[in-house]
Design an enzyme around this catalytic site. Structure first.
Site, PDB file in Angstrom:
ATOM      1  N   ARG A  87       0.829  -1.205   0.000  1.00 22.51           N
ATOM      2  CA  ARG A  87       0.000   0.000   0.000  1.00 22.51           C
ATOM      3  C   ARG A  87       0.870   1.265   0.000  1.00 22.51           C
ATOM      4  O   ARG A  87       0.521   2.271  -0.580  1.00 22.51           O
ATOM      5  CB  ARG A  87      -0.887  -0.015   1.250  1.00 22.51           C
ATOM      6  CG  ARG A  87      -2.073   0.910   1.224  1.00 22.51           C
ATOM      7  CD  ARG A  87      -2.793   0.966   2.580  1.00 22.51           C
ATOM      8  NE  ARG A  87      -2.821  -0.290   3.297  1.00 22.51           N
ATOM      9  CZ  ARG A  87      -3.824  -1.175   3.269  1.00 22.51           C
ATOM     10  NH1 ARG A  87      -4.881  -0.931   2.548  1.00 22.51           N
ATOM     11  NH2 ARG A  87      -3.747  -2.300   3.963  1.00 22.51           N
ATOM     12  N   TYR A  88       1.981   1.208   0.738  1.00 24.15           N
ATOM     13  CA  TYR A  88       2.902   2.342   0.843  1.00 24.15           C
ATOM     14  C   TYR A  88       4.214   1.940   0.164  1.00 24.15           C
ATOM     15  O   TYR A  88       4.599   0.773   0.234  1.00 24.15           O
ATOM     16  CB  TYR A  88       3.187   2.665   2.316  1.00 24.15           C
ATOM     17  CG  TYR A  88       1.953   2.838   3.164  1.00 24.15           C
ATOM     18  CD1 TYR A  88       1.268   4.039   3.205  1.00 24.15           C
ATOM     19  CD2 TYR A  88       1.485   1.779   3.947  1.00 24.15           C
ATOM     20  CE1 TYR A  88       0.148   4.196   3.992  1.00 24.15           C
ATOM     21  CE2 TYR A  88       0.354   1.929   4.737  1.00 24.15           C
ATOM     22  CZ  TYR A  88      -0.306   3.136   4.763  1.00 24.15           C
ATOM     23  OH  TYR A  88      -1.422   3.290   5.545  1.00 24.15           O
ATOM     24  N   ARG A  91       7.104  -0.176   2.283  1.00 23.27           N
ATOM     25  CA  ARG A  91       6.817  -1.321   3.148  1.00 23.27           C
ATOM     26  C   ARG A  91       5.689  -2.181   2.592  1.00 23.27           C
ATOM     27  O   ARG A  91       4.831  -1.688   1.859  1.00 23.27           O
ATOM     28  CB  ARG A  91       6.467  -0.876   4.569  1.00 23.27           C
ATOM     29  CG  ARG A  91       5.340   0.152   4.659  1.00 23.27           C
ATOM     30  CD  ARG A  91       5.496   0.928   5.963  1.00 23.27           C
ATOM     31  NE  ARG A  91       4.443   1.891   6.209  1.00 23.27           N
ATOM     32  CZ  ARG A  91       4.446   3.138   5.732  1.00 23.27           C
ATOM     33  NH1 ARG A  91       5.425   3.564   4.930  1.00 23.27           N
ATOM     34  NH2 ARG A  91       3.476   3.968   6.028  1.00 23.27           N
ATOM     35  N   CYS A 100      -5.296 -17.672  14.015  1.00 27.92           N
ATOM     36  CA  CYS A 100      -4.865 -16.963  15.228  1.00 27.92           C
ATOM     37  C   CYS A 100      -5.083 -17.901  16.412  1.00 27.92           C
ATOM     38  O   CYS A 100      -5.838 -18.871  16.315  1.00 27.92           O
ATOM     39  CB  CYS A 100      -5.697 -15.711  15.454  1.00 27.92           C
ATOM     40  SG  CYS A 100      -5.663 -14.571  14.064  1.00 27.92           S
ATOM     41  N   CYS A 104     -10.742 -12.489  17.877  1.00 25.57           N
ATOM     42  CA  CYS A 104     -11.293 -11.288  18.510  1.00 25.57           C
ATOM     43  C   CYS A 104     -12.612 -10.961  17.811  1.00 25.57           C
ATOM     44  O   CYS A 104     -12.685 -10.992  16.578  1.00 25.57           O
ATOM     45  CB  CYS A 104     -10.312 -10.136  18.350  1.00 25.57           C
ATOM     46  SG  CYS A 104      -8.625 -10.606  18.825  1.00 25.57           S
ATOM     47  N   CYS A 107     -12.467  -8.252  15.034  1.00 24.38           N
ATOM     48  CA  CYS A 107     -11.328  -8.346  14.103  1.00 24.38           C
ATOM     49  C   CYS A 107     -11.626  -7.697  12.755  1.00 24.38           C
ATOM     50  O   CYS A 107     -12.656  -7.954  12.142  1.00 24.38           O
ATOM     51  CB  CYS A 107     -10.964  -9.800  13.887  1.00 24.38           C
ATOM     52  SG  CYS A 107      -9.678 -10.008  12.640  1.00 24.38           S
ATOM     53  N   ARG A 109     -10.019  -8.297  10.074  1.00 30.86           N
ATOM     54  CA  ARG A 109      -9.855  -9.272   8.984  1.00 30.86           C
ATOM     55  C   ARG A 109     -10.695 -10.517   9.259  1.00 30.86           C
ATOM     56  O   ARG A 109     -10.343 -11.622   8.895  1.00 30.86           O
ATOM     57  CB  ARG A 109      -8.380  -9.663   8.834  1.00 30.86           C
ATOM     58  CG  ARG A 109      -7.497  -8.537   8.374  1.00 30.86           C
ATOM     59  CD  ARG A 109      -6.299  -9.011   7.553  1.00 30.86           C
ATOM     60  NE  ARG A 109      -5.533  -7.867   7.087  1.00 30.86           N
ATOM     61  CZ  ARG A 109      -4.409  -7.432   7.673  1.00 30.86           C
ATOM     62  NH1 ARG A 109      -3.918  -8.062   8.721  1.00 30.86           N
ATOM     63  NH2 ARG A 109      -3.779  -6.380   7.193  1.00 30.86           N
ATOM     64  N   ASP A 269     -12.331  -0.400  12.816  1.00 31.77           N
ATOM     65  CA  ASP A 269     -12.627  -0.428  11.374  1.00 31.77           C
ATOM     66  C   ASP A 269     -14.069  -0.859  11.118  1.00 31.77           C
ATOM     67  O   ASP A 269     -14.740  -1.413  11.996  1.00 31.77           O
ATOM     68  CB  ASP A 269     -11.666  -1.391  10.666  1.00 31.77           C
ATOM     69  CG  ASP A 269     -10.241  -0.862  10.682  1.00 31.77           C
ATOM     70  OD1 ASP A 269     -10.058   0.306  10.338  1.00 31.77           O
ATOM     71  OD2 ASP A 269      -9.335  -1.625  11.072  1.00 31.77           O
ATOM     72  N   ASP A 306      -7.850   3.786   9.534  1.00 37.82           N
ATOM     73  CA  ASP A 306      -7.574   3.301   8.187  1.00 37.82           C
ATOM     74  C   ASP A 306      -8.725   3.743   7.295  1.00 37.82           C
ATOM     75  O   ASP A 306      -9.870   3.325   7.504  1.00 37.82           O
ATOM     76  CB  ASP A 306      -7.478   1.774   8.194  1.00 37.82           C
ATOM     77  CG  ASP A 306      -6.040   1.318   8.102  1.00 37.82           C
ATOM     78  OD1 ASP A 306      -5.422   1.554   7.052  1.00 37.82           O
ATOM     79  OD2 ASP A 306      -5.556   0.743   9.097  1.00 37.82           O
ATOM     80  N   LYS A 313      -3.644   4.704   6.332  1.00 36.32           N
ATOM     81  CA  LYS A 313      -3.886   5.094   7.719  1.00 36.32           C
ATOM     82  C   LYS A 313      -3.596   6.586   7.884  1.00 36.32           C
ATOM     83  O   LYS A 313      -2.594   7.068   7.363  1.00 36.32           O
ATOM     84  CB  LYS A 313      -2.879   4.311   8.543  1.00 36.32           C
ATOM     85  CG  LYS A 313      -3.314   3.872   9.896  1.00 36.32           C
ATOM     86  CD  LYS A 313      -2.198   3.087  10.559  1.00 36.32           C
ATOM     87  CE  LYS A 313      -2.407   1.598  10.501  1.00 36.32           C
ATOM     88  NZ  LYS A 313      -1.896   0.972   9.339  1.00 36.32           N
TER      89      LYS A 313
HETATM   90  S1  SF4 Z   1      -7.495  -8.978  15.658  1.00 32.25           S
HETATM   91 FE1  SF4 Z   1      -7.984 -10.566  14.106  1.00 32.25          FE
HETATM   92  S2  SF4 Z   1      -6.010 -11.094  13.225  1.00 32.25           S
HETATM   93 FE2  SF4 Z   1      -5.582 -10.078  15.177  1.00 32.25          FE
HETATM   94  S3  SF4 Z   1      -5.456 -11.736  16.721  1.00 32.25           S
HETATM   95 FE3  SF4 Z   1      -7.562 -10.961  16.735  1.00 32.25          FE
HETATM   96  S4  SF4 Z   1      -8.623 -12.338  15.321  1.00 32.25           S
HETATM   97 FE4  SF4 Z   1      -6.451 -12.571  14.870  1.00 32.25          FE
END
Ligand code: SF4
Length: 345
Positions: A87-88, A91, A100, A104, A107, A109, A269, A306, A313
């Site tokens: 994206r940049y 990096r 994971c 979460c 999350c 993603r 997000d 973002d 960001k």
């Molecule tokens: S925020 Fe998403 S990618 Fe990060 S640890 Fe939690 S579930 Fe996994």
């Protein structure tokens, strides 16, 4: 053992039996996992426990608002080869795995991570590293996912050695939640795997509430920092978890005590089914103002958002400067009082 089933959440008294059907519906849609270290942190007597809120599914996750999107930060628009987001200019993100240790509930993603979701194959990894090697402007490679630290020390070490061997890559940054959710997995072998000759490694730790930084977590982070690896923090501003000044203050102080420089406080997000976690930007700015009045610069994260669509960001304030033409500026102090700054008048 990691809890992955709604029935096990109920059996462990992490959710009431009458919620089992709701939990099952959410679990059909989004991955569920909670490690023993996290389960042990939850206060079963508190229906609003901030740790539970981050990991126990909620029926509100099945409500997707019109502005929410499967790829909220627009990774796909900047992915030249599988696993790489460029994206940049200087990096790239390298998404090695899509799993994971925990999932979460907020999350960003969440549509891409979960058990059984593909990791990069050997050929895809070769292509990703080939892309990085062919772009001399890439100075930093950020390993993310999923959580790259769920890989074995052997596999992670091998990837890190290959990246560090690319002449123009000077920085390798790993984004992880593992030291918080499974501190026992931060073994000396894993820590050794994080470093390789030719590049400097940084570890960015994701934690959102001061209670997450237990003695075991602090010891795990100390193993990383003592190995000469600098750490920075990432937190997400989450309603009902850390959207009050006292909690944020304690969290930032805890990071600094652990030799982790507070880096980013992310505005949540537009991930699907997460509107119950989002604050307004105005609320976030007010919290940042309070924080500035309470803790030193060492403990200040940058509040960032973002921009949806993949535009990157940006810091979202608050702003303490009001430019007043050529004459100077009005500066706001930590108490909200304005001061004229006119050096040339
Ligand atoms: S925020 Fe998403 S990618 Fe990060 S640890 Fe939690 S579930 Fe996994």
């Amino acid at each position: 053992m990691t809890i992955r089933l709604p029935s096990d959440l109920v059996a462990a008294a992490l959710a009431p039996p009458e919620k089992l059907a709701d939990l099952a519906r959410v679990a059909e849609r989004y991955a569920v996992a909670m490690t023993p270290a996290i389960a042990a942190l939850i206060d079963r007597g508190d229906p609003n426990d901030p740790i539970a809120r981050q990991f126990v599914p909620d029926i509100a996750e099945l409500t997707t608002t019109p502005e929410e999107r499967a790829d909220p930060i627009g990774d796909n628009a900047h992915s030249p080869v599988e696993g790489v987001v460029h994206r940049y200019p200087d990096r790239v993100l390298l998404k090695l795995v899509n799993v994971c240790a925990v999932y979460c509930r907020f999350c960003f993603r969440r549509e891409m991570v979960g058990p059984g979701k593909q990791a990069l194959t050997a050929q895809q990894l070769d292509a990703a590293l080939g892309y990085i090697a062919a772009h001399p402007e890439i100075w930093e490679v950020i390993l993310t996912g999923g959580d790259p630290l769920v890989l074995s020390a052997r596999r992670l070490g091998e990837v890190i050695r290959r990246i560090a061997a690319i002449e123009h890559v000077k920085i390798i940054r790993l984004h992880t939640r593992l030291p918080v959710v499974s501190p026992e997995k931060i073994t000396p072998a894993l820590v050794r795997a994080l470093k390789a000759p030719g590049a400097t490694t940084y570890v960015a730790l994701h934690a959102n509430h001061p209670r997450e930084l237990t003695a075991a977590v602090r010891a795990a982070c100390a193993r990383i920092v003592d190995a000469g690896i600098p750490m920075v923090s990432q937190s997400v501003l989450l309603r009902g978890v850390n959207d009050d000044a006292q909690t944020l203050e304690k969290l930032m102080r805890a990071f600094v005590e652990c030799r982790i420089k507070p880096y980013y406080l992310h505005h949540a997000d537009l991930a699907p089914g997460t509107s119950h976690f989002r604050t307004s930007i105005e609320e976030g700015q007010a919290l940042m103002r309070t924080l500035r009045g309470r803790v030193s610069g060492l403990a200040q994260p940058t509040y960032v958002l973002d921009i949806p669509g993949g535009y990157g960001k940006v810091p979202v304030g608050p702003d303490y400067v009001d430019m007043c033409g050529e004459a100077g500026a009005m500066l706001e102090d930590i108490n909200g009082l304005k001061h004229d700054y006119s050096p040339n008048s």
